[in-house]
Design a protein around this motif. Structure first.
Motif, PDB file in Angstrom:
ATOM      1  N   MET A   1      82.835  40.649 -34.340  1.00 26.57           N
ATOM      2  CA  MET A   1      82.132  41.949 -34.282  1.00 26.57           C
ATOM      3  C   MET A   1      83.102  43.085 -34.046  1.00 26.57           C
ATOM      4  O   MET A   1      83.004  44.149 -34.645  1.00 26.57           O
ATOM      5  CB  MET A   1      81.065  41.905 -33.163  1.00 26.57           C
ATOM      6  CG  MET A   1      80.355  43.228 -32.906  1.00 26.57           C
ATOM      7  SD  MET A   1      79.394  43.858 -34.289  1.00 26.57           S
ATOM      8  CE  MET A   1      77.742  43.253 -33.905  1.00 26.57           C
TER       9      MET A   1
ATOM     10  N   ARG B  18      73.346  46.106 -34.634  1.00 24.16           N
ATOM     11  CA  ARG B  18      72.543  44.989 -34.125  1.00 24.16           C
ATOM     12  C   ARG B  18      71.079  45.185 -34.482  1.00 24.16           C
ATOM     13  O   ARG B  18      70.378  44.223 -34.847  1.00 24.16           O
ATOM     14  CB  ARG B  18      72.722  44.863 -32.613  1.00 24.16           C
ATOM     15  CG  ARG B  18      74.103  44.349 -32.225  1.00 24.16           C
ATOM     16  CD  ARG B  18      74.350  44.470 -30.732  1.00 24.16           C
ATOM     17  NE  ARG B  18      73.473  43.608 -29.945  1.00 24.16           N
ATOM     18  CZ  ARG B  18      73.329  43.707 -28.624  1.00 24.16           C
ATOM     19  NH1 ARG B  18      73.996  44.624 -27.946  1.00 24.16           N
ATOM     20  NH2 ARG B  18      72.518  42.894 -27.987  1.00 24.16           N
ATOM     21  N   ASP B  94      78.267  36.208 -37.188  1.00 30.37           N
ATOM     22  CA  ASP B  94      78.835  36.853 -36.009  1.00 30.37           C
ATOM     23  C   ASP B  94      78.149  36.351 -34.733  1.00 30.37           C
ATOM     24  O   ASP B  94      76.929  36.179 -34.686  1.00 30.37           O
ATOM     25  CB  ASP B  94      78.669  38.373 -36.126  1.00 30.37           C
ATOM     26  CG  ASP B  94      79.202  39.077 -34.898  1.00 30.37           C
ATOM     27  OD1 ASP B  94      80.413  39.326 -34.867  1.00 30.37           O
ATOM     28  OD2 ASP B  94      78.410  39.345 -33.969  1.00 30.37           O
ATOM     29  N   THR B  96      77.628  37.760 -31.731  1.00 34.04           N
ATOM     30  CA  THR B  96      76.661  38.690 -31.138  1.00 34.04           C
ATOM     31  C   THR B  96      75.339  38.659 -31.899  1.00 34.04           C
ATOM     32  O   THR B  96      74.264  38.576 -31.297  1.00 34.04           O
ATOM     33  CB  THR B  96      77.225  40.129 -31.153  1.00 34.04           C
ATOM     34  OG1 THR B  96      78.494  40.134 -30.500  1.00 34.04           O
ATOM     35  CG2 THR B  96      76.284  41.084 -30.452  1.00 34.04           C
ATOM     36  N   ILE B  97      75.443  38.720 -33.198  1.00 35.89           N
ATOM     37  CA  ILE B  97      74.240  38.751 -34.036  1.00 35.89           C
ATOM     38  C   ILE B  97      73.438  37.467 -33.883  1.00 35.89           C
ATOM     39  O   ILE B  97      72.198  37.494 -33.748  1.00 35.89           O
ATOM     40  CB  ILE B  97      74.638  38.959 -35.516  1.00 35.89           C
ATOM     41  CG1 ILE B  97      75.370  40.293 -35.683  1.00 35.89           C
ATOM     42  CG2 ILE B  97      73.410  38.895 -36.414  1.00 35.89           C
ATOM     43  CD1 ILE B  97      74.584  41.494 -35.240  1.00 35.89           C
TER      44      ILE B  97
END
Lengths: 114, 114
Positions: A1, B18, B94, B96-97
């Motif tokens: 990210m 996000r 990713d 975070t995703i």
DNA sequence: TTTATGTTTTGCCCATTAACGAAACAACGA
DNA sequence: TCGTTGTTTCGTTAATGGGCAAAACATAAA
């Protein structure tokens, strides 16, 4: 990210986008880019450093000059190429970009290496 | 160029990226997005308004709720879809995703419409 | 060595923006 | 009607970021 955000932030400035698009036609030295953007050398230098950090440009030194260019494809960094492709598709016919290309013809023709 | 820069600046913020990625799985109301990001309602509202200005999200009102979603393709705004596609390709795996998607499952399961 | 040219680094200013809380607004339920 | 819930708007603060000038750095020419 983090790497993605570096790239996203890099293209979130009009001057930097113009740099990338004009480099699509071939490498240029920093002074030619400065002349095209009509910005202070220090400002352009900062933009180029940021683009380099984001891996969106590469450079080589030759004598007093530093030539910047778009990076060649590298394994593991496909998304850099995807980003450049996204810019090309989106801005190919943009008025600002086309004017920059026109202006660059003049700048190129006046540039002579020692 | 102005429209492009609006989109580029919109995706130059991690919270907004996000939001877009989580909307890729389907529409959500503002409160669900707020819960996922763990940000103040006013902050998320501003992000959503900015994404809407950039035409990167659309919304519909239903009762007390406002549901946000990715926009359907529109002639003359192909580059919005190209931008979303660029995000999908770049951030599909990713960390975070993927964590956001996981967290959203919980949030969805607790949400009941009147 | 000195001078000139190209570039980057540093330090500062000003504009933009992400964040929050409080207040306002909207729509439903009691 | 009056509260309750979901959302946005407003006002403020702190951090970020683009711009320039001046100084430092690098390389080539005189």
């Amino acid at each position: 990210m983090r790497e993605f955000m570096n790239v996203a932030k890099a293209v979130a400035d009009e001057s930097r986008v113009r740099i990338l698009m004009v480099l699509d036609a071939g490498e240029l030295c920093a002074c030619q880019i400065q002349e095209m953007l009509e910005l202070a050398p220090s400002t352009v230098s900062k933009h180029l450093a940021l683009l380099y950090q984001a891996r969106l440009v590469d450079y080589r030194k030759e004598g007093r000059w530093i030539f910047y260019r778009l990076p060649s494809p590298e394994p593991g960094w496909e998304f850099v190429q995807q980003t450049l492709e996204w810019l090309r598709q989106t801005l190919a016919w943009d008025a600002t970009i086309m004017a920059d290309r026109e202006k660059l013809k003049q700048i190129r023709s006046c540039f002579v290496q020692a």
